[in-house]
Design an enzyme around this catalytic site. Sequence first.
Site, PDB file in Angstrom:
ATOM      1  N   GLY A 124       0.812  -1.219   0.000  1.00  0.00           N
ATOM      2  CA  GLY A 124       0.000   0.000   0.000  1.00  0.00           C
ATOM      3  C   GLY A 124       0.845   1.269   0.000  1.00  0.00           C
ATOM      4  O   GLY A 124       0.629   2.172  -0.825  1.00  0.00           O
ATOM      5  N   ILE A 182       8.624  -9.431  -3.243  1.00  0.00           N
ATOM      6  CA  ILE A 182       8.525 -10.885  -3.415  1.00  0.00           C
ATOM      7  C   ILE A 182       7.237 -11.193  -4.188  1.00  0.00           C
ATOM      8  O   ILE A 182       7.100 -12.224  -4.827  1.00  0.00           O
ATOM      9  CB  ILE A 182       8.567 -11.566  -2.020  1.00  0.00           C
ATOM     10  CG1 ILE A 182       8.932 -13.028  -2.114  1.00  0.00           C
ATOM     11  CG2 ILE A 182       7.287 -11.349  -1.252  1.00  0.00           C
ATOM     12  CD1 ILE A 182       9.290 -13.655  -0.760  1.00  0.00           C
ATOM     13  N   GLY A 242       9.986  -2.836   2.518  1.00  0.00           N
ATOM     14  CA  GLY A 242       9.675  -4.273   2.505  1.00  0.00           C
ATOM     15  C   GLY A 242       9.618  -4.875   3.896  1.00  0.00           C
ATOM     16  O   GLY A 242      10.171  -4.341   4.856  1.00  0.00           O
ATOM     17  N   GLY A 243       8.931  -6.015   3.996  1.00  0.00           N
ATOM     18  CA  GLY A 243       8.836  -6.722   5.267  1.00  0.00           C
ATOM     19  C   GLY A 243       7.387  -6.945   5.637  1.00  0.00           C
ATOM     20  O   GLY A 243       6.477  -6.649   4.873  1.00  0.00           O
ATOM     21  N   SER A 303       8.040   2.844  12.043  1.00  0.00           N
ATOM     22  CA  SER A 303       6.588   2.915  12.247  1.00  0.00           C
ATOM     23  C   SER A 303       6.252   3.585  13.564  1.00  0.00           C
ATOM     24  O   SER A 303       7.059   3.584  14.506  1.00  0.00           O
ATOM     25  CB  SER A 303       6.033   1.489  12.247  1.00  0.00           C
ATOM     26  OG  SER A 303       4.723   1.464  12.763  1.00  0.00           O
ATOM     27  N   ASN A 304       5.036   4.119  13.626  1.00  0.00           N
ATOM     28  CA  ASN A 304       4.525   4.652  14.896  1.00  0.00           C
ATOM     29  C   ASN A 304       4.514   3.551  15.967  1.00  0.00           C
ATOM     30  O   ASN A 304       4.497   3.853  17.159  1.00  0.00           O
ATOM     31  CB  ASN A 304       3.136   5.260  14.687  1.00  0.00           C
ATOM     32  CG  ASN A 304       2.047   4.238  14.399  1.00  0.00           C
ATOM     33  OD1 ASN A 304       1.410   3.731  15.309  1.00  0.00           O
ATOM     34  ND2 ASN A 304       1.833   3.913  13.135  1.00  0.00           N
ATOM     35  N   HIS A 305       4.561   2.290  15.559  1.00  0.00           N
ATOM     36  CA  HIS A 305       4.519   1.195  16.537  1.00  0.00           C
ATOM     37  C   HIS A 305       5.874   0.968  17.226  1.00  0.00           C
ATOM     38  O   HIS A 305       5.961   0.172  18.162  1.00  0.00           O
ATOM     39  CB  HIS A 305       3.989  -0.070  15.874  1.00  0.00           C
ATOM     40  CG  HIS A 305       2.568   0.123  15.424  1.00  0.00           C
ATOM     41  ND1 HIS A 305       1.517   0.190  16.313  1.00  0.00           N
ATOM     42  CD2 HIS A 305       2.049   0.355  14.186  1.00  0.00           C
ATOM     43  CE1 HIS A 305       0.397   0.429  15.644  1.00  0.00           C
ATOM     44  NE2 HIS A 305       0.686   0.534  14.357  1.00  0.00           N
ATOM     45  N   TYR A 359       6.317  -6.593  15.875  1.00  0.00           N
ATOM     46  CA  TYR A 359       6.457  -5.746  14.687  1.00  0.00           C
ATOM     47  C   TYR A 359       7.135  -4.413  15.057  1.00  0.00           C
ATOM     48  O   TYR A 359       8.111  -4.002  14.413  1.00  0.00           O
ATOM     49  CB  TYR A 359       5.071  -5.515  14.083  1.00  0.00           C
ATOM     50  CG  TYR A 359       4.996  -4.416  13.059  1.00  0.00           C
ATOM     51  CD1 TYR A 359       5.548  -4.591  11.794  1.00  0.00           C
ATOM     52  CD2 TYR A 359       4.386  -3.200  13.356  1.00  0.00           C
ATOM     53  CE1 TYR A 359       5.481  -3.566  10.849  1.00  0.00           C
ATOM     54  CE2 TYR A 359       4.317  -2.184  12.425  1.00  0.00           C
ATOM     55  CZ  TYR A 359       4.863  -2.369  11.168  1.00  0.00           C
ATOM     56  OH  TYR A 359       4.804  -1.360  10.246  1.00  0.00           O
TER      57      TYR A 359
HETATM   58  C1  15L Z   1       1.795   0.377  10.595  1.00  0.00           C
HETATM   59  O1  15L Z   1       2.977   0.438  10.913  1.00  0.00           O
HETATM   60  C2  15L Z   1       1.304  -0.643   9.638  1.00  0.00           C
HETATM   61  O2  15L Z   1       2.266  -0.978   8.661  1.00  0.00           O
HETATM   62  C3  15L Z   1       0.017  -0.245   8.967  1.00  0.00           C
HETATM   63  O3  15L Z   1      -0.521  -1.409   8.391  1.00  0.00           O
HETATM   64  C4  15L Z   1      -0.978   0.383   9.932  1.00  0.00           C
HETATM   65  O4  15L Z   1      -1.445  -0.588  10.806  1.00  0.00           O
HETATM   66  C5  15L Z   1      -0.315   1.536  10.675  1.00  0.00           C
HETATM   67  O5  15L Z   1       0.884   1.154  11.265  1.00  0.00           O
HETATM   68  C6  15L Z   1      -1.241   2.131  11.756  1.00  0.00           C
HETATM   69  O6  15L Z   1      -0.824   2.217  12.909  1.00  0.00           O
HETATM   70  O7  15L Z   1      -2.330   2.546  11.419  1.00  0.00           O
END
Ligand code: 15L
Length: 274
Positions: A12, A32, A68-69, A107-109, A132
């Site tokens: 995406g 991939i 990627g990943g 990522s925000n995560h 993740y």
């Molecule tokens: C991410 O890091 C993910 O890749 C994406 O799929 C969403 O879940 C996004 O965070 C999110 O927090 O909305």
Amino acid sequence: MKTILITGAAGGVGTHLRRELAGQYNLRLSDIRPVKLAAGEISMPGDIARMADMRRVIRDADAIVHLGGFAVEGPWDMILRANIAGCYNIFEAARENGVKRILFASSNHATGFYRPDQTIDHRVYPKPDSRYGLSKVFGEQLGSLYSDKYGMQVFCMRIGNVNFAPADKRRLSIWVSPRDFAQLVKIGVEHPEIRFEIVYGVSGNQRSWYDNSNAERLGYRPQDDAEAYAAAVLAKERPGVDPRTETFQGGTFVLAEIGGDPSRALPKIRKKKR
Ligand code: 15L
């Protein structure tokens, strides 16, 4: 024109980015999965968990945008293969090939266990909310090592959620429009003074949880704000959502664990002795 390798190009975020960057760079796409090519794009399929593949796709690129990943929480063996080993392969193959610049899709995560009432900047210590998120912290720290040790230019973007519009209440704080995300990527590719940077990949959202001054220092001027969609988004929110998903910035990711109880991470309130 510079050649940019985009890994995870079929996903995406990759699809939004390719559309926004079309005509500005030679886009070399790797995934991939099969990638549907647009005019001017080149496909080089590869598995990021295989070093030989990465050596081949990275050759002579001017910069790498590593998207990627595994993009959500997943079982450890998947995260280990795609996000830990895969990320290492990218950095190491880049070093071997003399490719100096890597933009890493963090990522925000990576900081999902901060609370929504906290404003965090690029200097806070990570608080991953999932395996993740932990893999994203690993990628950032790998970038720090390769920057300090090998002089690579590493630009880590803690991406919120790239979409045409924010999907729900939580995303009003972390949304990034495709054009703002592309602006940030261009800074990562072009800015002459990047050594190791952490920025937040979010639009100029009124409800943002981030102090994105590091991105602004490098010239980032987001054009969009999720607030324009807030009334419509909030009108669609249904009651009954697990309130624990609103306790931390990471939302549902903090719950994505067997037996997980995210309230364990809240500061302990000492009971008064009677
Ligand atoms: C991410 O890091 C993910 O890749 C994406 O799929 C969403 O879940 C996004 O965070 C999110 O927090 O909305």
